[in-house]
Design an enzyme around this catalytic site. Structure first.
Site, PDB file in Angstrom:
ATOM      1  N   GLU A 261      12.435  31.652  79.684  1.00  0.00           N
ATOM      2  CA  GLU A 261      13.073  32.500  78.669  1.00  0.00           C
ATOM      3  C   GLU A 261      14.012  31.703  77.778  1.00  0.00           C
ATOM      4  O   GLU A 261      13.926  31.748  76.549  1.00  0.00           O
ATOM      5  CB  GLU A 261      13.834  33.634  79.350  1.00  0.00           C
ATOM      6  CG  GLU A 261      14.510  34.603  78.393  1.00  0.00           C
ATOM      7  CD  GLU A 261      13.512  35.458  77.660  1.00  0.00           C
ATOM      8  OE1 GLU A 261      13.289  35.199  76.452  1.00  0.00           O
ATOM      9  OE2 GLU A 261      12.953  36.377  78.254  1.00  0.00           O
TER      10      GLU A 261
ATOM     11  N   ASP B 279      13.514  30.980  73.753  1.00  0.00           N
ATOM     12  CA  ASP B 279      14.457  31.547  72.784  1.00  0.00           C
ATOM     13  C   ASP B 279      15.124  30.466  71.946  1.00  0.00           C
ATOM     14  O   ASP B 279      15.197  30.561  70.715  1.00  0.00           O
ATOM     15  CB  ASP B 279      15.536  32.354  73.512  1.00  0.00           C
ATOM     16  CG  ASP B 279      14.989  33.566  74.238  1.00  0.00           C
ATOM     17  OD1 ASP B 279      13.837  33.948  73.990  1.00  0.00           O
ATOM     18  OD2 ASP B 279      15.725  34.125  75.077  1.00  0.00           O
TER      19      ASP B 279
ATOM     20  N   SER C 241       9.770  38.653  74.101  1.00  0.00           N
ATOM     21  CA  SER C 241      10.847  37.672  74.247  1.00  0.00           C
ATOM     22  C   SER C 241      10.823  36.665  73.113  1.00  0.00           C
ATOM     23  O   SER C 241      11.862  36.117  72.739  1.00  0.00           O
ATOM     24  CB  SER C 241      10.711  36.927  75.579  1.00  0.00           C
ATOM     25  OG  SER C 241      11.086  37.745  76.658  1.00  0.00           O
TER      26      SER C 241
ATOM     27  N   ASP D 243       2.804  45.963  57.069  1.00  0.00           N
ATOM     28  CA  ASP D 243       2.404  47.089  57.902  1.00  0.00           C
ATOM     29  C   ASP D 243       1.258  46.679  58.835  1.00  0.00           C
ATOM     30  O   ASP D 243       0.293  46.051  58.407  1.00  0.00           O
ATOM     31  CB  ASP D 243       1.960  48.248  57.007  1.00  0.00           C
ATOM     32  CG  ASP D 243       1.839  49.556  57.763  1.00  0.00           C
ATOM     33  OD1 ASP D 243       2.275  49.620  58.926  1.00  0.00           O
ATOM     34  OD2 ASP D 243       1.302  50.528  57.178  1.00  0.00           O
ATOM     35  N   ILE D 244       1.384  47.030  60.097  1.00  0.00           N
ATOM     36  CA  ILE D 244       0.357  46.720  61.099  1.00  0.00           C
ATOM     37  C   ILE D 244      -0.389  48.015  61.421  1.00  0.00           C
ATOM     38  O   ILE D 244       0.235  49.015  61.796  1.00  0.00           O
ATOM     39  CB  ILE D 244       0.978  46.132  62.378  1.00  0.00           C
ATOM     40  CG1 ILE D 244       1.869  44.931  62.038  1.00  0.00           C
ATOM     41  CG2 ILE D 244      -0.111  45.745  63.369  1.00  0.00           C
ATOM     42  CD1 ILE D 244       1.155  43.784  61.360  1.00  0.00           C
TER      43      ILE D 244
ATOM     44  N   GLY E  56       2.154  52.994  58.188  1.00  0.00           N
ATOM     45  CA  GLY E  56       3.533  53.446  58.279  1.00  0.00           C
ATOM     46  C   GLY E  56       4.121  53.120  59.636  1.00  0.00           C
ATOM     47  O   GLY E  56       3.561  52.347  60.417  1.00  0.00           O
TER      48      GLY E  56
ATOM     49  N   ASP F 279       5.043  53.282  63.474  1.00  0.00           N
ATOM     50  CA  ASP F 279       4.371  53.755  64.679  1.00  0.00           C
ATOM     51  C   ASP F 279       5.100  53.207  65.898  1.00  0.00           C
ATOM     52  O   ASP F 279       5.818  52.203  65.808  1.00  0.00           O
ATOM     53  CB  ASP F 279       2.901  53.326  64.693  1.00  0.00           C
ATOM     54  CG  ASP F 279       2.716  51.833  64.558  1.00  0.00           C
ATOM     55  OD1 ASP F 279       3.075  51.088  65.497  1.00  0.00           O
ATOM     56  OD2 ASP F 279       2.224  51.371  63.506  1.00  0.00           O
TER      57      ASP F 279
END
Length: 656
Positions: free
Chosen positions: A320, A324, A573, A614-615, A633, A635
């Protein structure tokens, strides 16, 4: 520091309204379930045992908090960007003097002398020692011995009551219904706090629900070559971003370039024993970020004994933090990145322990940290950190956290208190981002709830049941970040889809938080045009609650250096620090133009959805279902979509 209450004596003498012995009490808190705790029969705690009583006083003006924040964060407001100082915020939400006076008067009338009381500096809580017999009389309750299946013993009560007129002044009283104390062996007849459960310690190596997932090892000590031919070194470029995500790929995906400024601030939160390894950072720089000098490290802000430990090394210990920091530093360089390393090696820490270090008043407001869920500091354990870090750091302008829990792991009161603190940080001009989770509509560990709205907080193995929303991502004052991926075989310039490789973007609807005003239009449109067919037993379909995530970013096939090897890594993450890096780059430009950081970004994001990519394909399966589906839009899979820096920058630069 504690403030003496002796000075209240004169005030109370002049304004006292007596609380007669027959005053009407009402139940203030009641435990809904005992889970694995069982009351012992035939034995009662000695009434002479001393309890360290804490009364959390109700904060004032919390009902105005949302409106105050919107006045600062709504792009249409004339007060946009006029962030408040820490003192303004603390003074605005401090308990009223009337609350202090009224509760002190009640205690004195009940036989708790004023000389025994101490008041925290922010007027947030009253503390005193009292015998079990005194507290039972005060709260109209009965304390019992409880035994846990592990053998641990505690003293607690099933419910407690306070005078009806005091309910508006008291938030919480401890120790009462919370299993936050256990008896010390010996003759001292005192109590001590217990350690927080491992499943609520974000940095615990065994708590892997929100941590990134490791994929193929590409090079390094554990890389396996074919015996019959030399394996060519992997070449990372824009042509194979659908297999290997690098900083270069992210810049191409989200339309931004290398950073050039270092005038803002960006913080990454990690929880001990999770730690980065400097040689991993160096390997990443030499492989994918050659502009960063070897040895470049984050600025360490240690909280409650937080240490970048090097004793244990594994993917669960280092994956992690390495992920990061490598991507945050690569994307915002030459801007320095601050590492908020939280918790000592003995006790660990929680999100509240981190928040304490940014806001001294939070250490005590609403009764302070809850030892059921938070690390106890000063840490009484051998080798533990012997201080409690309260308000020791000024928060960075953007703070990203890639950890989380289930809403159902915690009590609503606990979550609301913490969420209100994120609201206050927004008022101070801080952008708070949390990853939305990696198990689709299921929760940590891919578990699902056994009852509608996750009532009771009981889980199954995840093959069926009720959708299990995450926290803090459901708090309306954080920006929740889901995950996308490049479509397999597609180019880096093609539209992405919801992540369905190794992990699934966490998303859904809260069982605790109401829908915020800034989100109402987007969520209403979603239900009008794309209402899911699932029942109210499967998810909160009331259309009145907070939906998450807000946005998303790529979460698959990240090339990361971990424990001396280059491997692929997956998870929201990765998504959260990437989105945070882009907001940091926007802040750099605003600061260079003499403006302030953007602060709480959700109102601006929802008011300008066309600045996002937008996906519209993919889903977030879980709980034996296909989950929700990405649509045009907003979701509950990818939110408003992924960032487009070149569209976002002019929108934010046009704001005051």
């Amino acid at each position: 520091m504690q403030l003496s209450l002796i000075t209240f004596a004169c005030v109370l003498a002049a304004t006292a309204v007596a609380f007669p012995a027959s005053v009407s009490h009402v139940v203030h808190e009641k435990r809904s379930q005992l889970s694995s705790w069982v009351a012992r029969t035939g034995v009662k705690p000695d009434g002479r045992i001393i309890l360290p009583v804490r009364i959390g006083l109700m904060q004032s003006n919390l009902d105005r908090g949302h409106d105050i924040l919107m006045d600062i964060a709504d792009p249409s407001s004339e007060n946009y960007g006029k962030h408040w100082t820490a003192k303004q915020i603390a003074d605005t939400f401090a308990p009223l003097q009337e609350s202090v006076d009224t509760v002190v008067e009640w205690l004195e009338e009940s036989g708790i002398e004023t000389s025994r009381l101490s008041l925290s500096p922010g007027r947030n809580w009253l503390s005193f020692d009292a015998s079990i017999a005194e507290v039972e009389s005060l709260l109209h309750t009965e304390y019992k011995f409880y035994a846990h299946e592990t053998g641990q013993g505690h003293v607690a009560c099933d419910e407690y009551s306070v005078p009806r007129k005091l309910r508006q002044h008291i938030d919480i009283i401890m120790p009462t219904v919370h299993f936050d104390t256990n008896i010390v062996s010996g003759l001292e007849n005192k109590l001590k706090k217990r350690s927080m459960p491992p499943n609520l310690q974000p940095g615990n190596p065994d708590n892997t629900g929100f941590k990134p997932k490791q994929g193929e090892i590409l090079s390094g000590p554990d890389f396996v070559t074919t015996p019959d031919a030399a394996t060519p070194a992997t070449v990372y470029n824009l042509a194979n971003c659908n297999q290997y995500i690098t900083p270069e790929c992210l810049r191409a995906l989200y339309n931004f370039t290398n950073g050039t400024l270092a005038s803002s601030s960006y913080g990454i939160v990690e929880y001990t024993p999770e730690a980065y390894i400097q040689t991993d950072l160096n390997l990443f720089y030499s492989t994918l970020a050659r502009e960063i000098p070897q040895g470049t490290a984050p600025v360490l802000d240690s909280i409650d004994g937080g240490v970048n430990q090097q004793t244990t090394q594994s993917f669960n210990d280092n994956g992690e933090s390495d992920l990061d920091l490598q991507y945050a530093q690569a994307l915002v360089y030459p801007q320095k990145v601050t590492l908020y390393q939280t918790g000592d090696l003995v006790e660990g820490a929680s999100f509240n322990n981190f928040l304490d270090a940014l806001d001294a008043s939070y250490c005590t407001s609403g009764g302070g940290d809850n030892p059921n869920f938070d690390g106890t500091y000063p840490d009484p354990n051998s080798g533990g950190y012997k201080k409690h870090d309260c308000g020791i750091y000024t928060p960075a302008s953007v703070i990203s956290t890639s950890y989380g829990s289930n809403e159902a792991d915690l009590t609503p009161a606990y979550e609301v208190r913490q969420c209100n603190e994120y609201m206050k940080l927004g008022m101070a001009g801080v952008t708070i981002l949390y990853s939305s989770g990696d198990n689709g509509v299921a929760g940590n560990g891919a578990q699902c709830c056994t009852k509608a709205k996750c009532a009771g907080g009981t889980y199954n193995s995840g093959g069926s049941g009720t959708f299990n929303p995450s926290f803090p991502g459901t708090c309306p004052y954080v920006t929740s970040v889901g995950a996308t991926q490049i479509v397999p075989g597609a180019s880096v310039t093609a539209p992405e889809e919801a992540c369905e490789t190794v992990i699934y973007s966490g998303g859904g609807f809260s069982n605790v938080f109401a829908m915020p005003s800034y989100q109402s239009s987007a969520v209403k449109s979603y239900f009008t045009n794309h209402k899911p067919t699932y029942t109210a037993t499967q998810y909160n379909n009331s259309q009145t609650v907070r939906g998450y995530p807000d946005v998303s970013a790529n979460g698959a096939n990240y090339v990361v250096a971990v424990d001396g090897a280059i491997s692929l890594v997956y998870g929201t993450s990765a998504s959260a620090p990437v989105f945070g890096s882009i907001i940091t780059l926007i802040n750099e430009q605003r600061v260079a133009a003499g403006k302030r950081a953007v602060g709480f970004i959700n109102p601006t994001l929802y008011a300008n959805p066309t600045m996002m990519n937008d996906i519209t394909t993919g889903g977030n399966q879980g709980c034996g279902t296909a989950g929700f589906t990405a649509v045009s839009g907003w979701d509950p899979v990818t939110g408003l979509g992924t960032p487009n820096y070149q569209k976002m920058l002019p929108v934010f630069m046009a704001l005051p």
